[in-house]
Design a protein around this motif. Structure first.
Motif, PDB file in Angstrom:
ATOM      1  N   GLY A 209       0.778  -1.234   0.000  1.00 23.71           N
ATOM      2  CA  GLY A 209       0.000   0.000   0.000  1.00 23.71           C
ATOM      3  C   GLY A 209       0.808   1.282   0.000  1.00 23.71           C
ATOM      4  O   GLY A 209       0.232   2.376   0.059  1.00 23.71           O
ATOM      5  N   TYR A 210       2.117   1.197  -0.102  1.00 25.48           N
ATOM      6  CA  TYR A 210       2.937   2.415  -0.129  1.00 25.48           C
ATOM      7  C   TYR A 210       2.813   3.088  -1.489  1.00 25.48           C
ATOM      8  O   TYR A 210       2.833   2.413  -2.532  1.00 25.48           O
ATOM      9  N   ARG A 211       2.707   4.414  -1.469  1.00 24.33           N
ATOM     10  CA  ARG A 211       2.630   5.169  -2.714  1.00 24.33           C
ATOM     11  C   ARG A 211       3.701   6.259  -2.782  1.00 24.33           C
ATOM     12  O   ARG A 211       3.630   7.145  -3.630  1.00 24.33           O
ATOM     13  N   THR A 212       4.661   6.179  -1.887  1.00 30.44           N
ATOM     14  CA  THR A 212       5.850   7.028  -1.950  1.00 30.44           C
ATOM     15  C   THR A 212       7.052   6.168  -1.603  1.00 30.44           C
ATOM     16  O   THR A 212       7.058   5.481  -0.586  1.00 30.44           O
ATOM     17  N   PHE A 213       8.061   6.225  -2.446  1.00 29.07           N
ATOM     18  CA  PHE A 213       9.314   5.522  -2.191  1.00 29.07           C
ATOM     19  C   PHE A 213      10.414   6.545  -1.982  1.00 29.07           C
ATOM     20  O   PHE A 213      10.567   7.484  -2.767  1.00 29.07           O
ATOM     21  N   VAL A 214      11.174   6.362  -0.915  1.00 26.84           N
ATOM     22  CA  VAL A 214      12.274   7.272  -0.580  1.00 26.84           C
ATOM     23  C   VAL A 214      13.590   6.523  -0.740  1.00 26.84           C
ATOM     24  O   VAL A 214      13.876   5.589   0.003  1.00 26.84           O
ATOM     25  N   LEU A 215      14.368   6.910  -1.723  1.00 25.38           N
ATOM     26  CA  LEU A 215      15.686   6.308  -1.948  1.00 25.38           C
ATOM     27  C   LEU A 215      16.725   7.145  -1.215  1.00 25.38           C
ATOM     28  O   LEU A 215      17.005   8.284  -1.583  1.00 25.38           O
ATOM     29  N   GLN A 216      17.270   6.575  -0.154  1.00 23.02           N
ATOM     30  CA  GLN A 216      18.202   7.300   0.702  1.00 23.02           C
ATOM     31  C   GLN A 216      19.557   6.605   0.697  1.00 23.02           C
ATOM     32  O   GLN A 216      19.642   5.379   0.626  1.00 23.02           O
ATOM     33  N   GLY A 217      20.613   7.397   0.781  1.00 22.47           N
ATOM     34  CA  GLY A 217      21.939   6.803   0.858  1.00 22.47           C
ATOM     35  C   GLY A 217      22.999   7.852   1.110  1.00 22.47           C
ATOM     36  O   GLY A 217      22.740   9.062   1.046  1.00 22.47           O
ATOM     37  N   GLY A 218      24.200   7.379   1.405  1.00 22.81           N
ATOM     38  CA  GLY A 218      25.323   8.289   1.517  1.00 22.81           C
ATOM     39  C   GLY A 218      25.684   8.847   0.149  1.00 22.81           C
ATOM     40  O   GLY A 218      25.139   8.432  -0.881  1.00 22.81           O
ATOM     41  N   GLU A 219      26.595   9.789   0.128  1.00 26.66           N
ATOM     42  CA  GLU A 219      27.053  10.360  -1.146  1.00 26.66           C
ATOM     43  C   GLU A 219      28.069   9.391  -1.758  1.00 26.66           C
ATOM     44  O   GLU A 219      29.272   9.512  -1.558  1.00 26.66           O
ATOM     45  N   ASP A 220      27.526   8.439  -2.491  1.00 29.58           N
ATOM     46  CA  ASP A 220      28.283   7.310  -3.026  1.00 29.58           C
ATOM     47  C   ASP A 220      28.602   7.572  -4.496  1.00 29.58           C
ATOM     48  O   ASP A 220      27.691   7.617  -5.331  1.00 29.58           O
ATOM     49  N   ILE A 221      29.888   7.725  -4.824  1.00 29.10           N
ATOM     50  CA  ILE A 221      30.269   8.062  -6.199  1.00 29.10           C
ATOM     51  C   ILE A 221      29.980   6.926  -7.178  1.00 29.10           C
ATOM     52  O   ILE A 221      29.948   7.143  -8.385  1.00 29.10           O
ATOM     53  N   PHE A 222      29.741   5.724  -6.670  1.00 25.26           N
ATOM     54  CA  PHE A 222      29.356   4.606  -7.544  1.00 25.26           C
ATOM     55  C   PHE A 222      28.044   4.904  -8.254  1.00 25.26           C
ATOM     56  O   PHE A 222      27.856   4.555  -9.422  1.00 25.26           O
ATOM     57  N   PHE A 223      27.116   5.542  -7.537  1.00 25.44           N
ATOM     58  CA  PHE A 223      25.812   5.860  -8.110  1.00 25.44           C
ATOM     59  C   PHE A 223      25.921   7.161  -8.902  1.00 25.44           C
ATOM     60  O   PHE A 223      25.625   8.246  -8.411  1.00 25.44           O
ATOM     61  N   THR A 224      26.355   7.025 -10.145  1.00 28.56           N
ATOM     62  CA  THR A 224      26.488   8.170 -11.039  1.00 28.56           C
ATOM     63  C   THR A 224      25.111   8.712 -11.397  1.00 28.56           C
ATOM     64  O   THR A 224      24.077   8.059 -11.162  1.00 28.56           O
ATOM     65  N   ASP A 225      25.083   9.890 -12.001  1.00 26.47           N
ATOM     66  CA  ASP A 225      23.815  10.462 -12.439  1.00 26.47           C
ATOM     67  C   ASP A 225      23.080   9.501 -13.374  1.00 26.47           C
ATOM     68  O   ASP A 225      21.862   9.337 -13.279  1.00 26.47           O
ATOM     69  N   LYS A 226      23.836   8.877 -14.253  1.00 27.66           N
ATOM     70  CA  LYS A 226      23.224   7.948 -15.215  1.00 27.66           C
ATOM     71  C   LYS A 226      22.556   6.783 -14.500  1.00 27.66           C
ATOM     72  O   LYS A 226      21.427   6.386 -14.846  1.00 27.66           O
ATOM     73  N   LYS A 227      23.222   6.234 -13.477  1.00 25.98           N
ATOM     74  CA  LYS A 227      22.654   5.102 -12.745  1.00 25.98           C
ATOM     75  C   LYS A 227      21.412   5.517 -11.957  1.00 25.98           C
ATOM     76  O   LYS A 227      20.408   4.791 -11.930  1.00 25.98           O
ATOM     77  N   ILE A 228      21.486   6.679 -11.322  1.00 23.76           N
ATOM     78  CA  ILE A 228      20.321   7.151 -10.564  1.00 23.76           C
ATOM     79  C   ILE A 228      19.147   7.403 -11.509  1.00 23.76           C
ATOM     80  O   ILE A 228      18.002   7.009 -11.227  1.00 23.76           O
ATOM     81  N   CYS A 229      19.404   8.043 -12.639  1.00 21.58           N
ATOM     82  CA  CYS A 229      18.335   8.316 -13.598  1.00 21.58           C
ATOM     83  C   CYS A 229      17.723   7.021 -14.125  1.00 21.58           C
ATOM     84  O   CYS A 229      16.497   6.924 -14.304  1.00 21.58           O
ATOM     85  N   ASP A 230      18.544   6.010 -14.354  1.00 22.15           N
ATOM     86  CA  ASP A 230      18.056   4.719 -14.831  1.00 22.15           C
ATOM     87  C   ASP A 230      17.139   4.070 -13.800  1.00 22.15           C
ATOM     88  O   ASP A 230      16.065   3.540 -14.135  1.00 22.15           O
ATOM     89  N   ILE A 231      17.535   4.133 -12.543  1.00 24.79           N
ATOM     90  CA  ILE A 231      16.723   3.554 -11.468  1.00 24.79           C
ATOM     91  C   ILE A 231      15.416   4.323 -11.307  1.00 24.79           C
ATOM     92  O   ILE A 231      14.326   3.730 -11.224  1.00 24.79           O
ATOM     93  N   VAL A 232      15.505   5.641 -11.290  1.00 26.19           N
ATOM     94  CA  VAL A 232      14.306   6.473 -11.129  1.00 26.19           C
ATOM     95  C   VAL A 232      13.341   6.247 -12.295  1.00 26.19           C
ATOM     96  O   VAL A 232      12.124   6.111 -12.090  1.00 26.19           O
TER      97      VAL A 232
END
Length: 351
Positions: free
Chosen positions: A98-121
């Protein structure tokens, strides 16, 4: 006199610095303050409590903030990153609950590039068009924030932690600055995010004047969401032996924020529940209207160790949802599914 100050705050949504100081340092009318804050939240939100499904995607962080258990200086912590598939699996579980909001939280991890975050989102947005996607991934460039927004994220959480420059410098290494943190928040608002900020209560070297400065900054920012919680010491950090923040003062500030920002979404944080068994329930009674249960895989939860003794690290997502449902009901509130603003935001993204 204190009740008069509370009435003035409720009426005007503001006080002089002198009156804020009196209110913050006097405990004689706390119950009256809580009652007034609850009346305001009920007037606007009734007894509704909104759930945000929290997914802690990485405990790697390039920064070494002195209070944070996942900072880069902590050599004792076992590190992890969730894969895209694991993140999408968490969303699937959350949606079914029943959740209708997802919060992706994390440290400032350089592994997660803009491209990777955009792909996930983009993948989350494609699969769950009626959901809000909130990011809480720290300081980024305006270009990065814009890319995430275009990919489908519509909310961003970035606590300023403390608004006063000299206090900020006591909590962070010199390569971090409150000026940049504030600029990130204004960038997020300009892009069009529903923007959340907030601060720690009882952090090392904090003064009443610092707290008033935090309130003034929030007045300037006008955030949609305000998250505050007590400072809780984390092992293997510079502040591991410092005393924790005050439950009472945190609750008081939740009420003050509710009276200052009647429409804000204000969570009763996990830190509140960590510092007191009924802390989240007390937060709701003080004016909070959001809970953020954990959807992260259980095997990783105790590794996202922002502070000591964090609660709910062993519960499966369904257990966590059921537990909160009972707690909220017993406190006199009700959990609701919030999709109205989300659909509007998604349509704006499409246009």
């Amino acid at each position: 006199m204190i009740k008069n100050i509370i009435d003035e705050l409720k009426s005007n949504k503001n006080l002089s610095d002198e009156k804020f100081k009196i209110l913050l340092n006097d405990d004689t009318s706390d119950e009256y303050l809580f009652k007034q804050a609850d009346s305001v939240r009920r007037q606007i939100y009734a007894a509704d409590v909104y759930l945000r499904g929290l997914i802690e995607i990485t405990n790697y962080c390039k920064n070494g903030c002195y209070y944070c258990g996942i900072g880069c200086e902590n050599r004792e912590l076992k590190r992890y990153r969730l894969s895209k598939e694991e993140i999408l699996s968490c969303c699937k579980t959350g949606y079914e609950l029943g959740y209708r909001t997802f919060v992706l939280q994390g440290g400032e991890d350089i592994f997660f590039t803009d491209k990777k975050i955009c792909d996930i989102v983009s993948a989350i947005r494609k699969n769950y068009k009626d959901c809000a996607i909130t990011l809480s991934l720290g300081e980024k460039s305006k270009e990065s924030y814009t890319a995430f927004f275009k990919a489908g994220a519509n909310r961003y959480l970035l606590r300023h932690e403390t608004a006063k420059e000299n206090h900020y410098g006591k909590l962070h290494p010199e390569y971090l600055s409150v000026k940049k943190r504030k600029q990130c928040l204004f960038d997020l608002k300009e892009i069009g995010y529903q923007t959340g900020s907030g601060f720690m209560v009882g952090s090392p070297y904090q003064t009443t004047e610092n707290l008033i400065e935090d309130l003034r900054f929030l007045q300037e920012l006008k955030p949609d969401m305000i998250g505050i919680g007590p400072f809780i010491a984390a092992k293997n950090t510079k502040f591991q032996n410092f005393p924790n923040g005050s439950l009472k003062l945190t609750l008081k500030l939740i009420s003050i924020l509710r009276l200052m920002f009647p429409y804000a979404l204000i969570p009763a944080t996990t830190a509140l529940g960590t510092i007191a068994p009924n802390g989240r329930e007390l937060g709701l009674k003080a004016g909070a209207n959001v809970l953020m249960p954990n959807l992260s895989p259980v095997k990783y939860r105790n590794l996202y160790a922002l502070y000591n003794n964090k609660i709910c690290t062993g519960e499966e997502a369904a257990e966590c949802r059921g537990c909160l449902e009972r707690r909220v009901k017993n406190t006199g509130y009700r959990i609701v599914t919030d999709v109205g603003n989300v659909r509007k935001a998604v349509e704006e993204l499409k246009s």
